[in-house]
Design a protein around this motif. Structure first.
Motif, mmCIF file in Angstrom:
data_model
loop_
_atom_site.group_PDB
_atom_site.id
_atom_site.type_symbol
_atom_site.label_atom_id
_atom_site.label_comp_id
_atom_site.label_asym_id
_atom_site.label_seq_id
_atom_site.Cartn_x
_atom_site.Cartn_y
_atom_site.Cartn_z
ATOM 1 N N TYR A 125 76.958 4.008 42.934
ATOM 2 C CA TYR A 125 76.167 3.133 44.020
ATOM 3 C C TYR A 125 77.078 2.293 44.915
ATOM 4 O O TYR A 125 77.950 1.885 44.184
ATOM 5 N N PHE A 130 74.580 -0.160 34.193
ATOM 6 C CA PHE A 130 75.523 -0.127 35.375
ATOM 7 C C PHE A 130 76.954 -0.762 34.992
ATOM 8 O O PHE A 130 76.626 -1.811 33.887
ATOM 9 N N GLY A 131 77.899 -0.315 35.519
ATOM 10 C CA GLY A 131 79.045 -1.138 35.232
ATOM 11 C C GLY A 131 78.944 -2.376 36.106
ATOM 12 O O GLY A 131 78.090 -2.860 36.662
ATOM 13 N N LYS A 132 79.967 -3.321 35.896
ATOM 14 C CA LYS A 132 79.914 -4.761 36.256
ATOM 15 C C LYS A 132 80.069 -4.675 38.021
ATOM 16 O O LYS A 132 80.120 -5.653 38.446
ATOM 17 N N MET A 168 73.090 7.411 33.364
ATOM 18 C CA MET A 168 72.013 7.204 33.041
ATOM 19 C C MET A 168 71.557 8.621 32.158
ATOM 20 O O MET A 168 72.178 9.651 32.427
ATOM 21 N N GLN A 171 76.856 -1.128 47.450
ATOM 22 C CA GLN A 171 76.282 -2.168 48.131
ATOM 23 C C GLN A 171 76.967 -2.520 49.277
ATOM 24 O O GLN A 171 78.320 -3.374 48.889
ATOM 25 N N ILE A 186 69.868 3.337 31.342
ATOM 26 C CA ILE A 186 70.345 3.148 32.585
ATOM 27 C C ILE A 186 71.503 1.818 32.399
ATOM 28 O O ILE A 186 71.089 0.837 32.045
ATOM 29 N N THR A 190 64.701 9.141 35.106
ATOM 30 C CA THR A 190 65.955 8.364 34.880
ATOM 31 C C THR A 190 67.220 9.222 34.764
ATOM 32 O O THR A 190 68.193 8.615 34.885
ATOM 33 N N ARG A 248 70.971 -2.925 51.255
ATOM 34 C CA ARG A 248 70.505 -2.756 49.906
ATOM 35 C C ARG A 248 71.690 -1.846 49.115
ATOM 36 O O ARG A 248 72.500 -0.897 49.738
ATOM 37 N N LEU A 249 71.640 -1.835 47.960
ATOM 38 C CA LEU A 249 72.229 -1.192 46.988
ATOM 39 C C LEU A 249 71.757 0.474 47.123
ATOM 40 O O LEU A 249 70.569 0.675 47.267
ATOM 41 N N LEU A 251 72.653 5.006 46.661
ATOM 42 C CA LEU A 251 73.390 5.945 45.921
ATOM 43 C C LEU A 251 74.633 6.371 47.087
ATOM 44 O O LEU A 251 74.221 6.607 48.097
ATOM 45 N N GLU A 260 67.776 9.730 42.383
ATOM 46 C CA GLU A 260 68.283 8.684 43.068
ATOM 47 C C GLU A 260 67.444 7.591 42.942
ATOM 48 O O GLU A 260 65.945 7.844 43.207
ATOM 49 N N TYR A 314 79.417 0.235 42.195
ATOM 50 C CA TYR A 314 78.951 0.250 40.604
ATOM 51 C C TYR A 314 79.014 1.734 40.230
ATOM 52 O O TYR A 314 78.470 2.481 40.954
ATOM 53 N N PHE A 346 76.792 8.455 38.254
ATOM 54 C CA PHE A 346 76.554 8.277 39.572
ATOM 55 C C PHE A 346 77.460 7.119 40.047
ATOM 56 O O PHE A 346 77.911 6.201 39.242
ATOM 57 N N HIS A 376 78.085 -9.756 35.141
ATOM 58 C CA HIS A 376 77.336 -8.648 34.316
ATOM 59 C C HIS A 376 76.872 -7.307 35.159
ATOM 60 O O HIS A 376 76.315 -6.341 34.718
ATOM 61 N N GLY A 377 76.922 -7.130 36.323
ATOM 62 C CA GLY A 377 76.541 -6.250 37.299
ATOM 63 C C GLY A 377 74.882 -6.430 37.308
ATOM 64 O O GLY A 377 74.372 -7.452 37.179
ATOM 65 N N LEU A 378 74.486 -5.228 37.207
ATOM 66 C CA LEU A 378 72.956 -5.061 37.208
ATOM 67 C C LEU A 378 72.789 -4.591 35.497
ATOM 68 O O LEU A 378 73.070 -3.743 35.049
ATOM 69 N N PHE A 394 66.471 1.099 46.258
ATOM 70 C CA PHE A 394 66.541 -0.392 45.969
ATOM 71 C C PHE A 394 65.643 -1.229 46.763
ATOM 72 O O PHE A 394 66.016 -0.827 47.976
ATOM 73 N N GLY A 395 65.105 -2.166 46.564
ATOM 74 C CA GLY A 395 64.788 -3.003 47.439
ATOM 75 C C GLY A 395 65.636 -4.151 47.848
ATOM 76 O O GLY A 395 66.791 -4.099 47.218
#
Lengths: 106, 114
Positions: free
Chosen positions: A36, A96-98, A90, A38, A94, B98, A43-44, A46, B102, A86, A34, B41-43, B105-106
């Motif tokens: 994503y 995420f890249g940085k 997944m 921001q 999960i 997972t 918000r972050l 897709l 999709e 990002y 994916f 670090h990203g998420l 996010f909050g």
């Protein structure tokens, strides 16, 4: 080790120029990929997913299993594309890249 | 309002204190997630939950506790906050697993531990 690499922390591109945000992954199995995004003060969310093979806001991403890459591309950058992007892998995990901050120059 | 909300949006606490970050979603999504976002670090996934009363560790679970007594709520507790837990915390939900689904996010909670 499973990881996602986005080699550029910051990418500055002139408006109208092509954009390519790089993503390489190291992952066993067949994960889903994916992108994503921001936007400032949002918000972050897709942007697109590999399985859908879609184009969203002019962006596409091709999965290259041989090179284990999932680069995000857009032929002509627009100012509203400025955001943090990002790459995400997944499966049962999960990862995420940085992130890459894309800055579109006027 | 429908969607996913987090509270508080900003929190300053002292080292050693317990603090709980709240997450609430109105979609009846099965899966919920907690991430922390740090520069460089990203998420990173802290914990996730596949359903009420089912939780699993993510990449960085140490120092955190979660619970999910109701589908719509997924609180994250720092039992004894440390400075290294200063971060922006994001909650997310997903209809199903997972894999291809999709995540929504909050808005995030910015936590500062002094």
């Amino acid at each position: 080790a499973q990881r996602v690499t986005q080699p550029e922390k910051l990418l500055s591109v002139f408006k109208g120029a092509p954009v390519e945000l790089k993503c390489n992954y190291s992952y066993s199995g067949s994960p889903e990929l994916f992108w994503y995004v921001q936007y400032s003060r949002q918000r972050l969310q897709l942007l697109l997913r590999h399985i859908s093979r879609e184009s969203i806001k002019g962006f596409t991403a091709d999965l290259n299993k041989g090179e284990t890459s999932f680069h995000l591309k857009k032929p002509f950058a627009q100012e509203e594309d400025s955001a943090m992007y990002y790459c995400v892998v997944m499966d049962d995990k999960i990862i995420f890249g940085k992130g890459t901050r894309l800055h579109i120059l006027p | 309002d429908a969607g996913i909300t987090q509270s508080p949006r900003y929190k300053i606490t002292e080292t050693g204190r317990q603090v709980t970050l709240m997450c609430h979603q109105t979609w009846s999504h099965s899966y919920m997630f907690w991430y922390r976002q740090d520069l460089g670090h990203g998420l990173r996934l802290i914990y996730y939950s596949a359903a009420a009363d089912i939780t699993d560790k993510g990449e960085v679970p140490d120092g955190y506790v979660v619970s999910r007594s109701k589908t719509e709520n997924f609180p994250l507790t720092l039992e004894s906050a440390t400075r290294s837990q200063t971060s922006v915390y994001f909650c997310a939900s997903s209809e199903l697993g997972t894999g291809v689904y999709e995540q929504y996010f909050g808005p995030g909670t910015r936590l500062t531990v002094t």
